[in-house]
Design an enzyme around this catalytic site. Structure first.
Site, PDB file in Angstrom:
ATOM      1  N   LYS A   1     -13.962 -28.126 -14.064  1.00 23.17           N
ATOM      2  CA  LYS A   1     -15.012 -27.106 -14.173  1.00 23.17           C
ATOM      3  C   LYS A   1     -16.399 -27.721 -14.381  1.00 23.17           C
ATOM      4  O   LYS A   1     -16.534 -28.881 -14.748  1.00 23.17           O
ATOM      5  CB  LYS A   1     -14.632 -26.086 -15.258  1.00 23.17           C
ATOM      6  CG  LYS A   1     -13.515 -25.170 -14.704  1.00 23.17           C
ATOM      7  CD  LYS A   1     -13.204 -23.981 -15.536  1.00 23.17           C
ATOM      8  CE  LYS A   1     -12.176 -23.112 -14.773  1.00 23.17           C
ATOM      9  NZ  LYS A   1     -11.554 -22.110 -15.624  1.00 23.17           N
TER      10      LYS A   1
ATOM     11  N   ARG B   1      -3.872 -25.373 -17.160  1.00 21.56           N
ATOM     12  CA  ARG B   1      -3.946 -25.038 -15.731  1.00 21.56           C
ATOM     13  C   ARG B   1      -4.798 -26.102 -15.056  1.00 21.56           C
ATOM     14  O   ARG B   1      -6.002 -26.188 -15.327  1.00 21.56           O
ATOM     15  CB  ARG B   1      -4.585 -23.654 -15.587  1.00 21.56           C
ATOM     16  CG  ARG B   1      -4.722 -23.147 -14.163  1.00 21.56           C
ATOM     17  CD  ARG B   1      -5.438 -21.798 -14.153  1.00 21.56           C
ATOM     18  NE  ARG B   1      -5.561 -21.270 -12.813  1.00 21.56           N
ATOM     19  CZ  ARG B   1      -6.490 -21.631 -11.937  1.00 21.56           C
ATOM     20  NH1 ARG B   1      -7.392 -22.530 -12.273  1.00 21.56           N
ATOM     21  NH2 ARG B   1      -6.517 -21.090 -10.737  1.00 21.56           N
TER      22      ARG B   1
HETATM   23  N1  HH2 Z   1      -9.821 -20.518 -13.758  1.00 22.18           N
HETATM   24  C1  HH2 Z   1      -9.958 -20.260 -12.445  1.00 22.18           C
HETATM   25  C2  HH2 Z   1      -9.110 -19.331 -11.821  1.00 22.18           C
HETATM   26  N2  HH2 Z   1      -8.146 -18.697 -12.512  1.00 22.18           N
HETATM   27  N3  HH2 Z   1      -6.997 -18.309 -14.539  1.00 22.18           N
HETATM   28  C3  HH2 Z   1      -6.857 -18.547 -15.854  1.00 22.18           C
HETATM   29  N4  HH2 Z   1      -5.896 -17.920 -16.557  1.00 22.18           N
HETATM   30  N5  HH2 Z   1      -7.659 -19.440 -16.515  1.00 22.18           N
HETATM   31  C4  HH2 Z   1      -8.656 -20.113 -15.876  1.00 22.18           C
HETATM   32  O1  HH2 Z   1      -9.387 -20.886 -16.540  1.00 22.18           O
HETATM   33  C5  HH2 Z   1      -8.846 -19.882 -14.476  1.00 22.18           C
HETATM   34  C6  HH2 Z   1      -7.979 -18.953 -13.827  1.00 22.18           C
HETATM   35  C7  HH2 Z   1     -11.029 -20.963 -11.653  1.00 22.18           C
HETATM   36  O2  HH2 Z   1     -10.552 -22.121 -11.047  1.00 22.18           O
HETATM   37  P1  HH2 Z   1     -10.005 -22.250  -9.528  1.00 22.18           P
HETATM   38  O3  HH2 Z   1      -8.794 -21.425  -9.285  1.00 22.18           O
HETATM   39  O4  HH2 Z   1      -9.819 -23.694  -9.263  1.00 22.18           O
HETATM   40  O5  HH2 Z   1     -11.189 -21.747  -8.619  1.00 22.18           O
HETATM   41  P2  HH2 Z   1     -11.468 -20.358  -7.884  1.00 22.18           P
HETATM   42  O6  HH2 Z   1     -11.600 -19.291  -8.908  1.00 22.18           O
HETATM   43  O7  HH2 Z   1     -12.748 -20.622  -7.160  1.00 22.18           O
HETATM   44  O8  HH2 Z   1     -10.327 -20.077  -6.959  1.00 22.18           O
END
Ligand code: HH2
Length: 266
Positions: free
Chosen positions: A206, A242
């Site tokens: 992040k 995660r």
């Molecule tokens: N962060 C992201 C997405 N989903 N779910 C939970 N429970 N906790 C988190 O911190 C979280 C999440 C953001 O990361 P990423 O999936 O890599 O990116 P994007 O939202 O652009 O798909």
């Protein structure tokens, strides 16, 4: 928990695994690397990401979850804010509904979670994904996140979700100032853990990591910071992290755990 985004636009792995074969190959890699849970997402939540219709999101995640559930015992979670997507995913074999809106997105979110009977991750977010980073404000970020999570857990239980199905997540990067809010939250994770529910931490790659390391490190160059955050989570007692880099995180956690155990034994 290994991240598997089948989106064209996720902030760190968008577009890499949008094709079915590429997604399956990545899922197998994450499992071989030691993931206990795969978190499949079909809609990016990054600030400014384009919204996706439920039918399109289902088309992205449902066949993949069905194929994965047929070939692995690893638990599958679906990263969605839409009840229709959660229903399709659970019917296809998902065991966890990971909802970044903590079941606030749709009027039937709470009832759907209760009816599905799956685990649910309730995540804290201030504002909406599109605008959440504009001007986040807290007087006491750890207390306010904790209060929100308790209120959402109570709302879920009142709607019929079983207590033992509920996970909490402080929502690193979701309506949080890069350092002024994310760092106290990471430092205060023990207070979220003390609420008595399993806690999921998502800090992998992040932006706050880039901000702490010169300001402009792209997402693919934030592994060291991601590992540091995962270990801070482990030290605070979170139940799961995660992450995008499963292999490296498993190694870091194994070494950290071995050292912690040797310390307490000696
Ligand atoms: N962060 C992201 C997405 N989903 N779910 C939970 N429970 N906790 C988190 O911190 C979280 C999440 C953001 O990361 P990423 O999936 O890599 O990116 P994007 O939202 O652009 O798909």
């Amino acid at each position: 928990m290994g991240v598997l985004n089948v989106t064209p636009d996720s902030f760190s792995d968008g577009g890499h695994f949008a094709g079915r074969e590429a997604a399956l190959a990545q899922a197998r890699r994450l499992i071989a690397d030691g993931a206990d849970i795969l978190d499949v997402g079909g809609e990016s939540t990054r600030p400014g990401a384009a919204p996706v219709a439920a039918a399109e999101e289902i088309a992205r995640v449902e066949p993949l979850i069905r194929a994965l559930a047929a070939e692995t015992a690893v638990r599958i979670s679906v990263d969605t804010m839409k009840p229709a997507v959660a229903r399709a995913a659970v019917a296809a074999g998902a065991a966890i509904w990971n909802d970044v809106t903590a079941l606030r997105h749709a009027p039937d979110s709470l009832a759907t979670a209760a009816a599905l009977g799956c685990d649910v991750v309730l995540m804290h977010m201030q504002g909406e994904p599109g605008t959440m980073q504009a001007e986040p404000h807290y007087d006491d970020v750890v207390s306010q996140v904790a209060e929100f999570l308790v209120a959402r857990a109570e709302a879920a239980m009142a709607a019929g979700v079983l207590r033992e199905r509920i996970w909490l997540d402080p929502g690193i990067g979701f309506g949080k100032h890069m350092t002024a809010h994310n760092l106290p939250l990471l430092g205060g994770l023990d207070r979220i853990v003390a609420l008595g529910f399993p806690v999921l931490l998502g800090a992998s790659r992040k932006s706050f990591i880039g901000a702490l390391d010169g300001g402009s490190r792209p997402a693919g160059e934030r592994l060291g910071g991601s590992l540091a955050a995962a270990l801070a989570g482990a030290a605070a007692g979170v139940a799961a992290v995660r992450v995008h880099d499963v292999r490296e995180t498993v190694q870091a956690l194994r070494v950290w755990t071995a050292i912690a155990q040797a310390g307490s034994a000696g």
